[in-house]
Design an enzyme around this catalytic site. Structure first.
Site: not given
Ligand code: NAD
Ligand code: 0WE
Length: 256
Positions: A156, A163
């Protein structure tokens, strides 16, 4: 039950019928909200027109690449002109160059880091700033995030860092906008099989991993994200701001 009757909203991030943004837009619509939509570029125009027009032939649909200030300005000028006010904003937009989601985080280029943060985090600040002048009756801003912001999820990578910036931005925006009765929250969704998730190698295994390890022993459904989105938009959430709500079948509570 028309929880959102009389509310006006704008939705960023519909690509197709599997988009989380579409699930939340449907829930907002079913709760009585009037919605406008944006799409990233010509490539997605037809998809979004086809979906959004199911809410009425006069549904406002505008292009918006969130990296372009002039497109953001136009969206809020046109929507503001048409509706005169705004209550709801959904941010369901993320992008990092594919190469940055494949190798090591260590190898993230300056440009991939910049793009991921511009599209996935700064855009919430820019969209909020342009929305706020129209949110004269208070409002609810909802953004989509993922657990990779808090813990390492292999591959990720820079999206996790972006994020984390999105979640922190949510708190600072909540502080700035609280006095105007504008709430800002994130939904942290468990994995969902969307366009953004497909093609991620090992995504199928990730779905199985969640099924095995989440307390509810299954994956989250798009409709459930819609229901949470409708809750956060509603007066039931009137005292909730600056939060990250995990809608992940409980996965996030586990230590092992
Ligand atoms: P999706 O591909 O349907 O949606 C992503 C959207 O981002 C697309 O509509 C795309 O057009 C838009 N976008 C990308 N770059 C843009 C730009 N420059 N300008 C404007 N729009 C741009 O996939 P999704 O899974 O529905 O993703 C929506 C949100 O949910 C994202 O923020 C994603 O990080 C988040 N999320 C997804 C999952 C998952 O497993 N699918 C889990 C948690 C959070
Ligand atoms: O936020 C996301 C994915 C967002 C995303 C997806 C892509 C694929 C295509 C951002 N940028 C791109 N760039 C592309 O070129 N998710 C929460 C879904 C996701 O993506 C992962 C995950 C999960 C979960 C990537 C690696 C590991 C897990």
């Amino acid at each position: 039950m028309s929880l959102l009757a009389g509310k006006i909203g704008i939705v960023f991030g519909v690509a197709n019928k599997r988009s989380i943004a579409w699930a939340i837009a449907q829930a907002w619509h079913e709760a009585g909200a009037m919605l406008a939509f944006t799409y990233q570029g010509e490539r997605l125009r037809e998809n979004v027109e086809e979906l959004a027009s199911t809410f009425g032939a006069d549904t406002l649909i505008l292009p918006c690449d969130v990296t372009r200030d002039e497109e953001i300005e136009r969206v809020f000028a046109v929507a503001g002109e048409k509706f005169g006010k705004l209550h709801l904003l959904l941010h369901s937009v993320a992008f990092a160059p594919r190469a940055a989601l494949e190798g090591r985080f260590l190898d993230t280029s300056r440009e991939a880091f910049r793009v991921a943060h511009d599209v996935s985090a700064y855009s919430l600040v820019a969209l909020s700033r342009h929305a706020v002048p129209w949110m004269t009756e208070g409002g609810s801003i909802v953004a989509m995030t993922y657990y990779g912001a808090k813990k390492v999820v292999p591959h990720y990578n820079v999206m996790g860092v972006a994020k984390a910036a999105l979640e922190a931005s949510t708190r600072y925006l909540a502080y700035d906008l609280g006095p105007q009765k504008i709430r800002v929250n994130c939904i942290s969704a468990g994995p969902v099989n969307t366009l953004a998730a497909r093609g991620i190698s090992g995504f199928g295994e990730m779905l199985k991993h969640y099924e095995a390890h989440a307390p509810l022993k299954r994956n989250v459904l798009p409709d459930e994200l819609g229901a949470t989105g409708a809750f956060l938009a509603s007066d039931g959430a009137a005292a909730i701001t600056g939060q990250v709500l995990y809608v992940d079948c409980g996965y996030q509570i586990m230590g092992m």
